[in-house]
Write an enzyme that holds these catalytic residues in place. Structure first.
Site, PDB file in Angstrom:
ATOM      1  N   GLU A 195     -11.212 -10.422  -5.485  1.00 43.54           N
ATOM      2  CA  GLU A 195      -9.794 -10.389  -5.091  1.00 43.54           C
ATOM      3  C   GLU A 195      -9.413 -11.568  -4.217  1.00 43.54           C
ATOM      4  O   GLU A 195      -8.333 -11.599  -3.626  1.00 43.54           O
ATOM      5  CB  GLU A 195      -9.444  -9.062  -4.403  1.00 43.54           C
ATOM      6  CG  GLU A 195     -10.345  -8.676  -3.265  1.00 43.54           C
ATOM      7  CD  GLU A 195     -10.037  -7.284  -2.691  1.00 43.54           C
ATOM      8  OE1 GLU A 195      -8.966  -6.726  -2.954  1.00 43.54           O
ATOM      9  OE2 GLU A 195     -10.902  -6.768  -1.956  1.00 43.54           O
ATOM     10  N   CYS A 253      -8.885  -3.227 -11.021  1.00 44.18           N
ATOM     11  CA  CYS A 253      -8.427  -2.015 -10.329  1.00 44.18           C
ATOM     12  C   CYS A 253      -7.151  -2.233  -9.538  1.00 44.18           C
ATOM     13  O   CYS A 253      -6.687  -1.340  -8.839  1.00 44.18           O
ATOM     14  CB  CYS A 253      -9.528  -1.435  -9.449  1.00 44.18           C
ATOM     15  SG  CYS A 253     -10.048  -2.553  -8.157  1.00 44.18           S
ATOM     16  N   HIS A 285       0.821  -1.210   0.000  1.00 44.89           N
ATOM     17  CA  HIS A 285       0.000   0.000   0.000  1.00 44.89           C
ATOM     18  C   HIS A 285       0.857   1.263   0.000  1.00 44.89           C
ATOM     19  O   HIS A 285       0.461   2.277  -0.555  1.00 44.89           O
ATOM     20  CB  HIS A 285      -0.989  -0.013   1.172  1.00 44.89           C
ATOM     21  CG  HIS A 285      -2.190  -0.846   0.872  1.00 44.89           C
ATOM     22  ND1 HIS A 285      -2.437  -2.046   1.481  1.00 44.89           N
ATOM     23  CD2 HIS A 285      -3.181  -0.671  -0.041  1.00 44.89           C
ATOM     24  CE1 HIS A 285      -3.548  -2.568   0.973  1.00 44.89           C
ATOM     25  NE2 HIS A 285      -4.022  -1.752   0.048  1.00 44.89           N
ATOM     26  N   ASP A 307      -4.476  -8.186  -4.265  1.00 47.02           N
ATOM     27  CA  ASP A 307      -4.793  -9.230  -3.291  1.00 47.02           C
ATOM     28  C   ASP A 307      -4.993 -10.578  -3.971  1.00 47.02           C
ATOM     29  O   ASP A 307      -4.617 -11.614  -3.423  1.00 47.02           O
ATOM     30  CB  ASP A 307      -6.041  -8.847  -2.480  1.00 47.02           C
ATOM     31  CG  ASP A 307      -5.670  -7.910  -1.334  1.00 47.02           C
ATOM     32  OD1 ASP A 307      -4.632  -8.170  -0.688  1.00 47.02           O
ATOM     33  OD2 ASP A 307      -6.382  -6.924  -1.113  1.00 47.02           O
TER      34      ASP A 307
END
Ligand code: PEP
Ligand code: MG
Length: 556
Positions: free
Chosen positions: A433, A504, A191, A457
């Protein structure tokens, strides 16, 4: 000059002064000093610098982001000035004869534990602030040998070196002060890396343990396109990097000509290219990048860097602003995906051995329905001002989707009763995901309006490789056939049931995969604003009919 290699995030050059983020409590120097007065004056200087830094940050943040965001720096400066805290540090120095660094650490640890044990939630949340002020003071103690460094930390741009960074640290970073990041650990799908990409701050991750404390304060340059770090670059290298900077700038400028063009292949296949954001201040960049919409608003960032849940009205204001500024273009708000590496003390999450597999995403929201209900009310209210869609993260079952939809229906019913306007056309989708969601995507497709594949993920859970762990980053292969085949399966199932499907995760901006995504019929790609035009270029140059067989043979 020292050259270090890692993985680059973004494609730019940046120069700055190296600042080492000493966040590691394991390396606090501990020794008996010889001169009490010297130790006391070192402490005084570090405390004053830490206060000044926090007050400066308060003023700057107040100007840029407003009182709410700035408040924390004022609280920190007051905590550093607290008489009990100071006396506690001084006691350790005077009575136990330990050096300042250790005294600050020991006193902070005591205060940290004391706050953690308090009944009052607000006071308990101050524990993390004690940690922050401790680092803030230690930073000045360990870099005090060169007074100049203390000034540069605030007044000129710095490139921060750290072992790793929490998402909250990157999201609260001031771009006026920080020109880049170098991480010994981290991975390009963490992240922290995603946020650096979103904020357009160059970052090089995974360079290992090669940065020594004595490098602090030296000139440093980053070439994030090549994943290279230059410590104390010589004149020829600086010249070469300046040329490279021009090259990158020209490349970016050339892409500007593609603004206003449709994302359509040479043989007529269209695809939507949307932007990922994590706060409303990124809308300018989204509009500048000519994105068709917002494919992923990571709403959990509204819940970070604060002491309590954002209220319905606070959230409504943000969602409304985004919807209005996007002028009828799609805005997909992902509901709170908290947990794992994204958290704050007020959530009071239990300590977990394996948090990526733990209490996160919709699991938290299903367990704390009032939190999701508040967010859904805010989203639906904002839907009256634009084209908003709702997306749920980390879904693994049909039951979860049904429960989430029931909660959304209840929110709509309540708003109707209260005569609060909202749009009846809000699409509800889910992130795909987890391997479970992929394998039952035929069933899930009949429950929702769209899918968005979270490949970060999905890769982590399919390949059993922690996306945060730089040790295994070399094995984190998002081109793995297993991932591509999963994406194809999801697209086929979605289309069979008449719903659209996007991607995404970070893979969406990987131009090496654009042909593959076009070939299998992905409808939308959502990515950092900075990547939109380069992917548009790739779409415009592709002839799906011509590459189809090659792609199918290569990946499927
Ligand atoms: C993903 O997992 O691919 C995704 C887009 O969500 P996040 O990176 O926020 O976990
Ligand atoms: Mg995810």
């Amino acid at each position: 000059m020292i050259i270090l290699n890692g993985k680059g995030i973004g494609e730019s050059i940046s120069f700055g002064t190296l600042f080492i983020n000493k966040r590691n409590f394991d390396n606090i120097p501990k020794y008996f000093y010889e001169d009490l007065n010297l130790e006391k004056s070192r402490l005084e200087r570090a405390l004053n610098n830490a206060i000044k830094e926090n007050l400066d940050m308060y003023k700057k943040t107040l100007e840029i982001n407003g009182e709410k965001e700035a408040e924390i720096f004022e609280v920190h400066s007051m905590m550093i000035q607290d008489e009990d805290y100071r006396l506690s540090i001084l006691n350790i120095i005077e009575n136990e004869k330990y050096n300042c660094e250790y005294a600050v650490y020991k006193a902070s640890k005591k205060f940290h534990e004391m706050f953690l044990g308090l009944e009052d939630e607000y006071m308990r949340n101050r524990a993390s602030d004690v940690k922050d002020i401790c680092f803030s003071i230690l930073k000045y103690l360990t870099s005090e040998t060169d007074e100049k460094k203390e000034e540069t930390q605030i007044d000129s741009k710095v490139i921060i070196f750290s072992d790793d960074l929490m998402p909250s640290e990157v999201s609260s970073a001031d771009k006026n002060l920080i020109s880049g990041y170098i991480l010994s650990g981290g991975s390009d799908c963490s992240h922290a890396a995603i946020l650096a990409r979103l904020s357009n701050i160059p970052m090089v991750v995974g360079i290992g343990e090669h940065i020594k404390p004595e490098y602090e304060g030296m000139d440093v340059a980053i070439d994030s396109g090549e994943g290279k770090v230059y410590i104390s670059p010589d004149t020829d290298t600086v010249k070469m990097l300046k040329e490279k900077e021009k090259f990158y700038n020209k490349k970016h400028e050339a892409l500007d000509n593609l603004k206003g063009k449709e994302n359509v292949t040479l043989d007529g296949y269209k695809i939507n290219i949307y932007a990922n954001i994590n706060n409303d201040s990124q809308i300018d960049e989204v509009l500048e990048s000519d994105a068709d919409g917002i494919g992923l608003f990571r709403s959990e960032f509204l819940y970070l860097n604060r002491d309590s849940y954002p209220t319905e009205d606070e959230q409504f204001a943000v969602y409304k602003k985004i919807a209005e500024r996007m002028c009828g273009n799609k805005v997909i708000i992902r509901t709170l995906d908290i947990g794992s590496d994204k958290s704050e003390a007020y959530f009071e999450f239990p300590k977990e051995i394996n948090p990526a597999m733990g209490y996160r995403g919709v699991r938290v929201c299903l367990d704390r329905p009032e939190v999701l209900i508040t967010q859904l009310r805010a989203i639906y209210r904002a839907s009256n001002y634009g084209n908003i869609s709702i997306m749920f993260p980390m879904v693994i079952s049909e039951t979860e989707v049904k429960t989430l939809k029931t909660m959304a229906a209840k929110v709509r019913e309540d708003l109707k009763k209260e005569n609060i306007p909202f749009s009846e056309d809000v699409e509800i989708g889910i992130m795909v995901e987890t391997p479970a969601a992929v394998l039952i995507s035929d069933i899930l497709a009949s429950e929702v309006d769209f899918f968005s594949i979270g490949t970060n993920d999905l890769t982590q859970y399919t390949l059993a490789i922690d996306r945060q762990n730089s040790k295994v980053n070399q094995f984190f292969d998002s081109h793995h056939k297993a991932i591509l085949r999963m994406i194809k399966l999801v697209v086929d199932n979605a289309h069979k049931h008449g719903i659209w499907v996007g991607i995404c995760g970070e893979m969406a901006s990987d131009e090496a995969l654009t042909e593959a995504f076009l070939t299998i019929g992905v409808d939308e790609l959502s990515m950092p604003s900075s990547c939109i035009l380069k992917v548009r270029k790739k779409v415009l140059e592709t002839n799906v009919g011509k590459v189809k067989n090659k792609i199918l043979k290569k990946f499927f």
